[in-house]
Design an enzyme around this catalytic site. Structure first.
Site: not given
Length: 344
Positions: A243-245
């Protein structure tokens, strides 16, 4: 056509000492690899587990990669080294017959006028390369790939068919991306306004270091503000979600169907088993091994092996255990009551 290498070339490549039997020389040619049980003339095999020593004694292989303690059991030529499995991997690279994902630049590819192409770049049919893309030397882009605006792909990186790289994604050198993988799609970022979900544009990107490999049908989301970063030497199996980051440290391995939620930081040299779920906004330190089917719900700050999966047992036993688990709070209360009465 498969290439051939001599035994001496092979020994030099993998860092092994060569022990020859009568009839062989350093120039004896090897054309492929096989198992101990099925190898024949011109093929090399390996023994990394002494449980298979009986197969070593019977093998018809031209040569075998093995440890020094197994040499006396070998009837053919041998390449002796401390880690035969690594030797096998290096030999497989040398004798690799995997085709290229593309040869030359197909006239059916769609390539923007300002794309920067290095030397010996190959692009397959129906690939789309958008404006501002930079493809370094020896990059291979398979058929049907989509490379979005301002993407940068490092030298010797190979994309199999139908890979998607969204805008501004960065891939380092010597990466390998398997088919149907998507890198740089939006992260799952939304704000809730009285029950209505308001989308948060994902303004970061995804940066892969050098020698990163990503399996088929995996997804790595772009960051919301900062970038999603995959360190050098990371390997990610098929059907994984990052997922993001997320930040993944160098040389970490992640097995199939694992899900890493947003803003997780995973350290270096970690091994994450298959179907692991890692909750968001936490850190996992270096040198952590998480066994398959585990659920990680809090940070891990000490190296070691971690597990939470439930191994399969006979259904009858599992049902009994499920009943006991359902009654656990009642049993706990009864124990507390007995303890109190005993103290009186």
């Amino acid at each position: 056509m498969n290439q051939t290498v001599s035994l001496q070339q092979l020994a030099d490549k993998i860092g092994a000492s060569l022990h020859l039997t009568d009839g062989d020389s350093g120039e004896t040619q090897i054309h492929s690899l096989s198992t101990l049980a099925s190898a024949g003339n011109g093929q090399i095999s390996f023994l990394s587990n002494s449980r298979y020593r009986s197969q070593l004694e019977k093998t018809a292989a031209q040569a075998v990669i093995l440890k020094s303690e197994d040499l006396s059991h070998c009837q053919c030529s041998a390449l002796v080294m401390d880690n035969p499995y690594v030797g096998f991997a290096l030999a497989a690279q040398l004798l690799d017959s995997t085709p290229r994902s593309a040869d030359g630049i197909s006239p059916l590819a769609v390539i923007a006028d300002d794309v920067e192409l290095g030397d010996n770049v190959s692009i397959g049919a129906h690939a789309v390369i958008e404006s501002g893309v930079k493809l370094a030397d020896n990059v291979q882009i398979g058929p049907g790939c989509f490379i979005g605006k301002e993407v940068s792909v490092g030298a010797n990186t190979k994309l199999w068919a139908n890979v998607t790289l969204y805008h501004r994604v960065v891939l380092g050198q010597d990466c390998l991306i398997q088919s149907a993988t998507v890198i740089g799609a939006d992260g799952f970022g939304y704000a809730n306004d009285k029950g209505r979900w308001v989308k948060i544009p994902q303004l970061g990107t995804v940066i892969l270091g050098d020698r990163v490999e990503v399996g088929a049908s995996s997804t790595i989301d772009r960051g919301a503000l900062d970038d999603t970063i995959i360190g050098n030497g990371v390997i990610i199996d098929n059907q994984c979600q990052v997922a993001h980051n997320v930040i993944i440290g160098e040389n970490t391995a992640i097995a199939g169907c694992t899900v890493v939620a947003g803003s997780v930081t995973i350290g270096r040299n970690c091994t994450i088993g298959g179907m692991v779920a890692i909750n968001g906004h936490m850190e996992i330190c270096d040198n952590v091994y998480i066994t398959g089917m585990s659920m990680v719900t809090k940070a891990i700050d000490k190296p070691g092996v971690y597990s939470s999966g439930m191994p399969a047992i006979e259904n009858r036993e599992w049902r009994k255990n499920a009943v006991a688990l359902r009654n656990l709070s009642t049993l706990n209360q009864r124990v507390k009551t007995l303890e109190k009465s005993h103290l009186k």
